[in-house]
Motif scaffolding. Sequence first.
Motif, PDB file in Angstrom:
ATOM      1  N   MET A 188       0.843  -1.201   0.000  1.00  0.00           N
ATOM      2  CA  MET A 188       0.000   0.000   0.000  1.00  0.00           C
ATOM      3  C   MET A 188       0.880   1.253   0.000  1.00  0.00           C
ATOM      4  O   MET A 188       1.903   1.275   0.681  1.00  0.00           O
ATOM      5  CB  MET A 188      -0.807  -0.039   1.309  1.00  0.00           C
ATOM      6  N   THR A 189       0.498   2.256  -0.757  1.00  0.00           N
ATOM      7  CA  THR A 189       1.179   3.543  -0.607  1.00  0.00           C
ATOM      8  C   THR A 189       0.282   4.437   0.257  1.00  0.00           C
ATOM      9  O   THR A 189      -0.942   4.277   0.273  1.00  0.00           O
ATOM     10  CB  THR A 189       1.455   4.227  -1.970  1.00  0.00           C
ATOM     11  N   VAL A 190       0.915   5.337   0.979  1.00  0.00           N
ATOM     12  CA  VAL A 190       0.192   6.085   2.008  1.00  0.00           C
ATOM     13  C   VAL A 190       0.484   7.576   1.844  1.00  0.00           C
ATOM     14  O   VAL A 190       1.648   7.977   1.726  1.00  0.00           O
ATOM     15  CB  VAL A 190       0.659   5.608   3.416  1.00  0.00           C
ATOM     16  N   PRO A 191      -0.578   8.414   1.823  1.00  0.00           N
ATOM     17  CA  PRO A 191      -0.327   9.857   1.658  1.00  0.00           C
ATOM     18  C   PRO A 191       0.250  10.497   2.923  1.00  0.00           C
ATOM     19  O   PRO A 191       0.049   9.990   4.029  1.00  0.00           O
ATOM     20  CB  PRO A 191      -1.734  10.409   1.370  1.00  0.00           C
ATOM     21  N   LYS A 192       0.921  11.623   2.720  1.00  0.00           N
ATOM     22  CA  LYS A 192       1.550  12.347   3.847  1.00  0.00           C
ATOM     23  C   LYS A 192       0.530  12.820   4.878  1.00  0.00           C
ATOM     24  O   LYS A 192       0.851  13.034   6.041  1.00  0.00           O
ATOM     25  CB  LYS A 192       2.287  13.581   3.317  1.00  0.00           C
ATOM     26  N   THR A 193      -0.717  13.026   4.403  1.00  0.00           N
ATOM     27  CA  THR A 193      -1.745  13.650   5.252  1.00  0.00           C
ATOM     28  C   THR A 193      -2.165  12.806   6.453  1.00  0.00           C
ATOM     29  O   THR A 193      -2.861  13.316   7.328  1.00  0.00           O
ATOM     30  CB  THR A 193      -3.005  13.928   4.410  1.00  0.00           C
ATOM     31  N   VAL A 194      -1.776  11.537   6.508  1.00  0.00           N
ATOM     32  CA  VAL A 194      -2.213  10.706   7.640  1.00  0.00           C
ATOM     33  C   VAL A 194      -1.231  10.775   8.809  1.00  0.00           C
ATOM     34  O   VAL A 194      -1.367  10.037   9.784  1.00  0.00           O
ATOM     35  CB  VAL A 194      -2.444   9.227   7.229  1.00  0.00           C
ATOM     36  N   PHE A 195      -0.217  11.650   8.704  1.00  0.00           N
ATOM     37  CA  PHE A 195       0.789  11.777   9.766  1.00  0.00           C
ATOM     38  C   PHE A 195       0.750  13.166  10.388  1.00  0.00           C
ATOM     39  O   PHE A 195       0.421  14.137   9.717  1.00  0.00           O
ATOM     40  CB  PHE A 195       2.200  11.598   9.199  1.00  0.00           C
ATOM     41  N   VAL A 196       1.155  13.237  11.630  1.00  0.00           N
ATOM     42  CA  VAL A 196       1.414  14.526  12.255  1.00  0.00           C
ATOM     43  C   VAL A 196       2.776  14.439  12.980  1.00  0.00           C
ATOM     44  O   VAL A 196       2.983  13.498  13.725  1.00  0.00           O
ATOM     45  CB  VAL A 196       0.274  14.944  13.220  1.00  0.00           C
ATOM     46  N   PRO A 197       3.722  15.338  12.710  1.00  0.00           N
ATOM     47  CA  PRO A 197       3.727  16.266  11.580  1.00  0.00           C
ATOM     48  C   PRO A 197       3.876  15.482  10.269  1.00  0.00           C
ATOM     49  O   PRO A 197       4.312  14.336  10.299  1.00  0.00           O
ATOM     50  CB  PRO A 197       4.972  17.119  11.859  1.00  0.00           C
ATOM     51  N   GLN A 198       3.534  16.115   9.144  1.00  0.00           N
ATOM     52  CA  GLN A 198       3.643  15.406   7.864  1.00  0.00           C
ATOM     53  C   GLN A 198       5.111  15.256   7.468  1.00  0.00           C
ATOM     54  O   GLN A 198       5.862  16.221   7.544  1.00  0.00           O
ATOM     55  CB  GLN A 198       2.888  16.184   6.775  1.00  0.00           C
ATOM     56  N   PRO A 199       5.510  14.031   7.066  1.00  0.00           N
ATOM     57  CA  PRO A 199       6.913  13.858   6.639  1.00  0.00           C
ATOM     58  C   PRO A 199       7.154  14.516   5.279  1.00  0.00           C
ATOM     59  O   PRO A 199       6.205  14.858   4.582  1.00  0.00           O
ATOM     60  CB  PRO A 199       7.048  12.327   6.529  1.00  0.00           C
ATOM     61  N   ASN A 200       8.432  14.671   4.924  1.00  0.00           N
ATOM     62  CA  ASN A 200       8.757  15.328   3.643  1.00  0.00           C
ATOM     63  C   ASN A 200       8.648  14.375   2.465  1.00  0.00           C
ATOM     64  O   ASN A 200       8.718  14.796   1.324  1.00  0.00           O
ATOM     65  CB  ASN A 200      10.203  15.848   3.676  1.00  0.00           C
ATOM     66  N   VAL A 201       8.539  13.076   2.757  1.00  0.00           N
ATOM     67  CA  VAL A 201       8.581  12.087   1.675  1.00  0.00           C
ATOM     68  C   VAL A 201       7.293  11.271   1.669  1.00  0.00           C
ATOM     69  O   VAL A 201       6.562  11.238   2.661  1.00  0.00           O
ATOM     70  CB  VAL A 201       9.789  11.137   1.866  1.00  0.00           C
ATOM     71  N   ASP A 202       7.048  10.588   0.534  1.00  0.00           N
ATOM     72  CA  ASP A 202       5.895   9.697   0.458  1.00  0.00           C
ATOM     73  C   ASP A 202       6.197   8.407   1.213  1.00  0.00           C
ATOM     74  O   ASP A 202       7.362   8.018   1.358  1.00  0.00           O
ATOM     75  CB  ASP A 202       5.584   9.366  -1.010  1.00  0.00           C
ATOM     76  N   SER A 203       5.131   7.750   1.669  1.00  0.00           N
ATOM     77  CA  SER A 203       5.316   6.541   2.481  1.00  0.00           C
ATOM     78  C   SER A 203       4.644   5.335   1.839  1.00  0.00           C
ATOM     79  O   SER A 203       3.787   5.485   0.964  1.00  0.00           O
ATOM     80  CB  SER A 203       4.729   6.758   3.875  1.00  0.00           C
ATOM     81  N   ALA A 204       5.039   4.164   2.305  1.00  0.00           N
ATOM     82  CA  ALA A 204       4.419   2.929   1.818  1.00  0.00           C
ATOM     83  C   ALA A 204       4.472   1.884   2.920  1.00  0.00           C
ATOM     84  O   ALA A 204       5.279   1.986   3.855  1.00  0.00           O
ATOM     85  CB  ALA A 204       5.165   2.424   0.588  1.00  0.00           C
ATOM     86  N   ILE A 205       3.595   0.892   2.779  1.00  0.00           N
ATOM     87  CA  ILE A 205       3.644  -0.236   3.713  1.00  0.00           C
ATOM     88  C   ILE A 205       4.215  -1.421   2.944  1.00  0.00           C
ATOM     89  O   ILE A 205       3.755  -1.726   1.833  1.00  0.00           O
ATOM     90  CB  ILE A 205       2.233  -0.574   4.242  1.00  0.00           C
ATOM     91  N   ILE A 206       5.214  -2.053   3.542  1.00  0.00           N
ATOM     92  CA  ILE A 206       5.834  -3.205   2.888  1.00  0.00           C
ATOM     93  C   ILE A 206       5.633  -4.451   3.744  1.00  0.00           C
ATOM     94  O   ILE A 206       5.609  -4.357   4.981  1.00  0.00           O
ATOM     95  CB  ILE A 206       7.337  -2.939   2.588  1.00  0.00           C
ATOM     96  N   ARG A 207       5.418  -5.585   3.054  1.00  0.00           N
ATOM     97  CA  ARG A 207       5.294  -6.844   3.797  1.00  0.00           C
ATOM     98  C   ARG A 207       6.439  -7.764   3.382  1.00  0.00           C
ATOM     99  O   ARG A 207       6.639  -8.023   2.194  1.00  0.00           O
ATOM    100  CB  ARG A 207       3.964  -7.517   3.478  1.00  0.00           C
TER     101      ARG A 207
END
Length: 292
Positions: A188-207
Motif C-alpha cells: 500500500m502507498t500512504v499519503p503524507k496527510t495521515v501523519f502529524v507532523p507530515q513527513p517530507n517524503v511519500d510513504s508505503a507499507i511493505i510486507r
Amino acid sequence: MIKDIATPVRTKAILEKYGFSFKKSLGQNFLIEPNVLSRIVDHANVTDKTGVIEIGPGIGALTEQLARRAKKVVAFEIDKRLLPILNETLSPYENITVIHQDVLEADLKKAIEENFSDCEGIMVVANLPYYVTTPIIMKLLEDKLPLKGIVVMLQKEVADRISASPSTKEYGSLSIAVQYYTEAKTVMTVPKTVFVPQPNVDSAIIRLLVRDKPTVEVEDEDFFFQIVRASFAQRRKTLLNNLVHFIPNGKELKAKIEETLEHVEVDGKRRGESLSIEEFAKLSDALAKVVK
Ligand code: SAM
C-alpha cells in the motif's frame, strides 16, 4: 469500545496534555488515521495467537490496534518522554509490554524467548522511524530471529528499492539483501496527510515474509554480500571494473576474476544491476575459490 488514540482530536489532546514536542531527529511522525492503522494490522495477519514486536510506539496509536488483535505486544521506544504517555494511553490493555530501549541495541532473540513462548507466529509490525529504516530491517533479518514476517511503514523510495527487480534503477544491494531472506511486497502507498507532523517524503507499507531458507544457497554468506556490495559500488562501472576495484587484492587478481566470470558465463562488461540473485550466488561461490 475505547476511543482510538489515532484520531486527530484525541492525538492532539494527548500531545497537549503532556506538552509533547516532536523530535525530528527521532523520526517522530505519528499516525492519525485509524483506517491506515487497521490496514497495517490486516496485512500482518495478526491473530489472537500472534506475538508482535513493535518498534517505536510513539503515543500508542498502532500499539493499541495491535493489542486488540494479538496475543501479546512488546514495543521498543527510545524516547523517555513517551513512557508516561504510553503508561496512560495503553492502560486499558493487559497484553502490552513497553521497553525503553534503542531497538538497534536490543537483544531481540532474548525478548522473543522471554515474551512469546506461548505465541504461534511472531511478527514485527511498525511505523518505522525513517532515519534508521535500513539498519532496523537489516538487524531484524541478519539476527536470524524466528519471525514469520515484518510489516512496516517506511519511505516509499526505500520500499521501491527493497522490492526492485534486476535492471531497474531501484535495484541494488538492499534489494538483494532483503530478498535473500524474505519475499518482499509493497502492499500500500500512504499519503503524507495521515501523519502529524507530515513527513517530507511519500510513504508505503511493505510486507516481508521470512523464507524457511534463503532464496539461494551460498557457501559463504558474508562473502556473497561482499561481492554484491562490490558489484554495486559504482553503478556506472562494469561488473569487472567494480570487482577489480572493490574486492581486496582485486587488482592483482584481475586475470583470475576475468577467468572466473567466463567460467560462470557472466559477461564482465555487464553492470552489477543486471545480475539476478542466482547469478550473484553462482559468481560468489566461484570467486571464493580464487579470491579468498
Ligand atoms: N507508532 C507511532 C505511530 O505510528 O504513530 C509512532 C511512529 S514514529 C514514525 C517512530 C517512533 O519510533 C517514535 O516514537 C520514535 O521516538 C521511535 N524511535 C526512534 N528511533 C528509535 C529507536 N532507535 N529505537 C526505538 N524507537 C525509536
